[in-house]
Write a protein that holds these residues in place. Structure first.
Motif, PDB file in Angstrom:
ATOM      1  N   LEU A   1       0.836  -1.213   0.000  1.00  0.00           N
ATOM      2  CA  LEU A   1       0.000   0.000   0.000  1.00  0.00           C
ATOM      3  C   LEU A   1       0.868   1.260   0.000  1.00  0.00           C
ATOM      4  O   LEU A   1       0.607   2.207  -0.745  1.00  0.00           O
ATOM      5  N   LEU A   2       1.899   1.252   0.841  1.00  0.00           N
ATOM      6  CA  LEU A   2       2.808   2.406   0.882  1.00  0.00           C
ATOM      7  C   LEU A   2       3.478   2.613  -0.474  1.00  0.00           C
ATOM      8  O   LEU A   2       3.640   3.750  -0.932  1.00  0.00           O
ATOM      9  N   GLY A   3       3.872   1.495  -1.099  1.00  0.00           N
ATOM     10  CA  GLY A   3       4.532   1.573  -2.398  1.00  0.00           C
ATOM     11  C   GLY A   3       3.621   2.157  -3.460  1.00  0.00           C
ATOM     12  O   GLY A   3       4.032   3.009  -4.251  1.00  0.00           O
ATOM     13  N   VAL A   4       2.376   1.697  -3.469  1.00  0.00           N
ATOM     14  CA  VAL A   4       1.414   2.215  -4.459  1.00  0.00           C
ATOM     15  C   VAL A   4       1.148   3.698  -4.181  1.00  0.00           C
ATOM     16  O   VAL A   4       1.104   4.518  -5.107  1.00  0.00           O
ATOM     17  N   LEU A   5       1.035   4.030  -2.899  1.00  0.00           N
ATOM     18  CA  LEU A   5       0.819   5.430  -2.527  1.00  0.00           C
ATOM     19  C   LEU A   5       1.974   6.307  -3.005  1.00  0.00           C
ATOM     20  O   LEU A   5       1.769   7.400  -3.549  1.00  0.00           O
ATOM     21  N   TYR A   6       3.174   5.798  -2.817  1.00  0.00           N
ATOM     22  CA  TYR A   6       4.369   6.530  -3.238  1.00  0.00           C
ATOM     23  C   TYR A   6       4.363   6.736  -4.748  1.00  0.00           C
ATOM     24  O   TYR A   6       4.643   7.828  -5.248  1.00  0.00           O
ATOM     25  N   GLN A   7       3.993   5.650  -5.467  1.00  0.00           N
ATOM     26  CA  GLN A   7       3.906   5.744  -6.922  1.00  0.00           C
ATOM     27  C   GLN A   7       2.805   6.727  -7.332  1.00  0.00           C
ATOM     28  O   GLN A   7       2.985   7.525  -8.243  1.00  0.00           O
TER      29      GLN A   7
ATOM     30  N   ALA B   1       1.722   9.297  -5.604  1.00  0.00           N
ATOM     31  CA  ALA B   1       2.167  10.660  -5.330  1.00  0.00           C
ATOM     32  C   ALA B   1       3.063  11.167  -6.451  1.00  0.00           C
ATOM     33  O   ALA B   1       3.020  12.333  -6.840  1.00  0.00           O
ATOM     34  N   ASP B   2       3.874  10.221  -6.993  1.00  0.00           N
ATOM     35  CA  ASP B   2       4.744  10.548  -8.109  1.00  0.00           C
ATOM     36  C   ASP B   2       3.913  10.829  -9.359  1.00  0.00           C
ATOM     37  O   ASP B   2       4.112  11.825 -10.056  1.00  0.00           O
ATOM     38  N   ASP B   3       2.956   9.919  -9.610  1.00  0.00           N
ATOM     39  CA  ASP B   3       2.106  10.066 -10.786  1.00  0.00           C
ATOM     40  C   ASP B   3       1.178  11.277 -10.655  1.00  0.00           C
ATOM     41  O   ASP B   3       0.801  11.891 -11.644  1.00  0.00           O
ATOM     42  N   TYR B   4       0.810  11.572  -9.388  1.00  0.00           N
ATOM     43  CA  TYR B   4      -0.092  12.703  -9.143  1.00  0.00           C
ATOM     44  C   TYR B   4       0.510  13.990  -9.684  1.00  0.00           C
ATOM     45  O   TYR B   4      -0.166  14.791 -10.334  1.00  0.00           O
ATOM     46  N   SER B   5       1.834  14.129  -9.445  1.00  0.00           N
ATOM     47  CA  SER B   5       2.496  15.342  -9.948  1.00  0.00           C
ATOM     48  C   SER B   5       2.529  15.348 -11.481  1.00  0.00           C
ATOM     49  O   SER B   5       2.624  16.393 -12.098  1.00  0.00           O
TER      50      SER B   5
ATOM     51  N   LEU C   1       3.939  10.955   8.944  1.00  0.00           N
ATOM     52  CA  LEU C   1       4.580  12.096   8.298  1.00  0.00           C
ATOM     53  C   LEU C   1       4.531  11.934   6.782  1.00  0.00           C
ATOM     54  O   LEU C   1       4.221  12.881   6.043  1.00  0.00           O
ATOM     55  N   LEU C   2       4.795  10.712   6.329  1.00  0.00           N
ATOM     56  CA  LEU C   2       4.717  10.444   4.885  1.00  0.00           C
ATOM     57  C   LEU C   2       3.298  10.689   4.375  1.00  0.00           C
ATOM     58  O   LEU C   2       3.109  11.235   3.289  1.00  0.00           O
ATOM     59  N   LEU C   3       2.302  10.285   5.166  1.00  0.00           N
ATOM     60  CA  LEU C   3       0.905  10.450   4.745  1.00  0.00           C
ATOM     61  C   LEU C   3       0.528  11.919   4.633  1.00  0.00           C
ATOM     62  O   LEU C   3      -0.183  12.315   3.712  1.00  0.00           O
ATOM     63  N   GLU C   4       1.010  12.706   5.586  1.00  0.00           N
ATOM     64  CA  GLU C   4       0.731  14.155   5.514  1.00  0.00           C
ATOM     65  C   GLU C   4       1.238  14.741   4.207  1.00  0.00           C
ATOM     66  O   GLU C   4       0.545  15.504   3.544  1.00  0.00           O
ATOM     67  N   ARG C   5       2.493  14.354   3.859  1.00  0.00           N
ATOM     68  CA  ARG C   5       3.053  14.860   2.617  1.00  0.00           C
ATOM     69  C   ARG C   5       2.279  14.321   1.418  1.00  0.00           C
ATOM     70  O   ARG C   5       2.075  15.027   0.442  1.00  0.00           O
ATOM     71  N   ALA C   6       1.881  13.033   1.518  1.00  0.00           N
ATOM     72  CA  ALA C   6       1.136  12.420   0.407  1.00  0.00           C
ATOM     73  C   ALA C   6      -0.139  13.202   0.128  1.00  0.00           C
ATOM     74  O   ALA C   6      -0.525  13.406  -1.023  1.00  0.00           O
ATOM     75  N   ALA C   7      -0.797  13.649   1.209  1.00  0.00           N
ATOM     76  CA  ALA C   7      -2.053  14.386   1.061  1.00  0.00           C
ATOM     77  C   ALA C   7      -1.843  15.657   0.247  1.00  0.00           C
ATOM     78  O   ALA C   7      -2.741  16.119  -0.448  1.00  0.00           O
ATOM     79  N   SER C   8      -0.628  16.187   0.311  1.00  0.00           N
ATOM     80  CA  SER C   8      -0.355  17.391  -0.480  1.00  0.00           C
ATOM     81  C   SER C   8       0.371  17.038  -1.781  1.00  0.00           C
ATOM     82  O   SER C   8       0.912  17.917  -2.454  1.00  0.00           O
TER      83      SER C   8
END
Lengths: 263, 263
Positions: free
Chosen positions: B193-199, B201-205, B245-252
């Protein structure tokens, strides 16, 4: 009539069957096609053939051993990895008279397919033991050094590293798997010499190497073969026959011999 | 003050020292430079950081264990492999505000350097046991599937395979090495889940993914974290802090967080 014993030819058929299943269930299709391209269009199968013939000389029944069949499949898979990457590095659009995977599917898919095959080779090698994996990782690092030397244009130094390690592996793996430590060093030496000779024959056609150098190397191979006969005796005859045939072709700068051996 | 325990930060320094030696004696120089490029210019070290922090929550003293340090180095080396190959596949001439190895040394050397590093990672993983090598080979095959899906333009499906497996590995490896089978499945799930979230966040940009999807995923991560707390209790707090902390950043839409954690 073939120069090779029937048991070796039968084992080679088992290797081919083994290879036919590699990656057949990969999704997506694009990756599966890139992974399977050179598997479905096999070349000379020189490495499996050397491995099986040498294994046969060490122990006649070893070619019935699934571990030996697997080892032969692994050296071929690692060879396929090097083909996929070579195509990308040298921008080959054609090989073996057909379009290359990079030409058909793009550089990216060839790189990704080589990654998948490296991982698959590791998984298969793990079934043969961690010492085999470690040895193959060493082989892979020497191959990468060879490729780097080649990219630097240092062809003389590259020969020892570029093709030789995987041909060396074709002799070393059976010696390791069959527990024949006493011949490991001489098998390694002979494998390296054969590998360099094979690379020379390839470079010879590109006029990178002089015929004289190849001739000296042929003499070295003959001496290494004699030393191995001292340890192994008459058992080595089938392997000697194969190598002598390879040497004859090498003398004429042509090592594309294996296909004629197996048909 | 850092959100991370001092022991984790100290362990991260050991990982950095460990990495500094990788490939330092390679000849030729061209290969050495390509191998060491991203090692000498480390990024966020997110994977080693996740691995060490999770390991610390499983066993406070584990971050003093050389095997955990080695595992953290291995996930970073495999990440470096993916950077070298990504540069070639996507023709990146710049990354992290500097020229890429492919731009400096050519595609061929980046490919060869990635081969050398894969083999080096295998050797290091062998010291941790064959089950670790097998797991990492699985990770590598999933990564290659992810890259293939990405090349096919199937970004939604790619997310699960592209970045996630190596982030998953950062949680699974400590669980495996410390023999915590009872949390293996939940560690794996959370890592994915963290990995997909990270991806994402990358794709979101890149505007490939909608914010709504990322928000749903954040909720899933929180639930997986709660389930892990049920098994592990208060011990999980340091890892929870890092993930929150990672989730907070992910939200933005910003996950380039790790560097700020470790300074």
């Amino acid at each position: 009539m073939s120069v090779l014993p029937g048991e070796v030819l039968a084992a080679l058929e088992r290797v081919k069957t083994h290879l036919q299943n590699v990656g057949s269930d990969i999704r997506p299709q694009s990756l599966r096609e890139a992974v399977r391209y050179y598997i479905e269009r096999p070349g000379k199968l020189l490495r499996p053939l050397l491995l099986l013939t040498f294994s046969y000389t060490l122990d006649r029944r070893s070619v019935l051993d699934l571990r030996i069949i697997q080892a032969a499949a692994i050296v071929e898979l690692l060879h396929v990895v090097s083909l996929l990457q070579d195509d990308v590095m040298d921008k080959h659009d054609e090989r073996r008279g057909a379009k290359t995977p990079r030409a058909l599917y793009g550089d990216g898919r060839s790189i990704v397919a080589s990654d998948w095959l490296i991982a698959e080779s590791i998984k298969r090698a793990l079934q043969l033991g961690p010492d085999i994996v470690k040895y193959l990782a060493d082989v892979a690092q020497r191959l990468s050094i060879g490729q780097a030397l080649d990219l630097d244009g240092r062809y003389d130094e590259a020969a020892e590293f570029k093709t030789a390690p995987l041909i060396e592996a074709s002799l070393v793996l059976p010696a390791m798997l069959l527990g024949r430590r006493e011949i490991l060093d001489s098998a390694k030496k002979l494998g390296q010499l054969l590998g360099v000779l094979y690379q020379y024959a390839d470079d010879y056609s590109d006029e990178k190497i002089e015929r004289r150098e190849a001739t000296e190397l042929v003499d070295e191979v003959k001496r290494a073969l004699s030393r191995l006969r001292e340890t192994m005796g008459e058992a080595i005859a089938p392997f000697e026959n194969l190598i002598r045939l390879l040497l004859e072709r090498a003398a004429s700068g042509d090592l594309t011999v294996a296909r004629s051996l197996i048909t």
